[in-house]
Design a protein around this motif. Structure first.
Motif, PDB file in Angstrom:
ATOM      1  N   SER A   1      38.794 -52.431  -9.490  1.00 48.71           N
ATOM      2  CA  SER A   1      38.713 -53.715  -8.825  1.00 48.71           C
ATOM      3  C   SER A   1      39.869 -53.958  -8.117  1.00 48.71           C
ATOM      4  N   LYS A   2      39.698 -55.042  -6.826  1.00 51.82           N
ATOM      5  CA  LYS A   2      40.988 -55.088  -6.077  1.00 51.82           C
ATOM      6  C   LYS A   2      41.613 -56.141  -6.532  1.00 51.82           C
ATOM      7  N   THR A   3      41.222 -57.104  -7.392  1.00 47.31           N
ATOM      8  CA  THR A   3      42.014 -58.310  -7.843  1.00 47.31           C
ATOM      9  C   THR A   3      43.059 -57.715  -8.724  1.00 47.31           C
ATOM     10  N   ALA A   4      44.248 -58.505  -8.720  1.00 41.83           N
ATOM     11  CA  ALA A   4      45.369 -58.155  -9.505  1.00 41.83           C
ATOM     12  C   ALA A   4      45.002 -58.328 -10.892  1.00 41.83           C
ATOM     13  N   SER A   5      45.982 -57.449 -11.674  1.00 46.77           N
ATOM     14  CA  SER A   5      45.878 -57.926 -13.086  1.00 46.77           C
ATOM     15  C   SER A   5      46.658 -59.161 -13.511  1.00 46.77           C
ATOM     16  N   VAL A   6      46.414 -59.677 -14.507  1.00 48.27           N
ATOM     17  CA  VAL A   6      47.007 -60.838 -14.916  1.00 48.27           C
ATOM     18  C   VAL A   6      47.871 -60.709 -15.919  1.00 48.27           C
TER      19      VAL A   6
END
Length: 190
Positions: A3-8
């Protein structure tokens, strides 16, 4: 497929997880981890030995459920290690404002000075019977006593706190609360 979204990174969840591990860890291990924080806060001079270590174990055991990090031992339990405590002004206003509180502290001090053995169960019996003797609800004695002994409106169970503080410290703090009330009432009359 990454996934291209950053980890939280969630610090609240990390604290919750750490608290979970503290609650499920060996008491001696947690107490050992607390020592540097207590020394850093000036509450201990060195690693406690013998009876002093047993007191530390009792304190950490009482606070373990509330701790999220081992550093919390300072904020949650500093009153166990200080000679003099400071009263939370809101707690004082809420629980020391009734005129009969001074007499409650006097009677409580006398009864606690005679408790044998000085353990939480016996202390609880004495406090509750004293409240009934005065025709008060137990909370009307417990809450002001908590402020007198810890300086706070919220703490671990009062009877366990009293047992860990011991007879001498408990009676001394009740006497100091009586003096505080007399000084306060004296100032109000001027």
């Amino acid at each position: 497929r990454v996934s291209k979204t950053a980890s939280v990174f969630d610090p609240k969840k990390l604290e919750w997880m750490n608290g979970h591990y503290i609650r499920n860890s060996d008491l001696e291990r947690i107490a050992e981890l607390c020592i540097p924080y207590l020394i850093g806060a000036g509450l201990l001079e060195r690693r406690p030995e013998g009876r002093d270590f047993a007191k530390l174990l009792a304190v950490v055991g009482l606070l373990q459920e509330r701790m999220r990090t081992v550093a919390d031992v300072v904020a949650l339990g500093d009153f166990f290690f200080r000679e003099e405590i400071e009263y939370d002004p809101e707690a004082v206003q809420k629980f020391f404002s009734k005129p009969e509180v001074k007499d409650i502290f006097r009677g409580l001090r006398e009864r606690l000075a005679a408790v044998e053995p000085f353990v939480a169960e016996e202390v609880e019996k004495v406090v509750r019977s004293f409240a009934a003797e005065l025709g008060l609800k137990a909370g009307e004695v417990i809450h002001p006593a908590r402020v007198a002994l810890t300086g706070r409106a919220v703490s671990p169970g009062l009877f366990q706190v009293i047992e860990i503080l011991g007879r001498e410290v408990t009676c001394k703090r009740l006497e100091r609360a009586i003096q505080h009330l007399e000084d306060f009432l004296g100032l109000r009359r001027i």
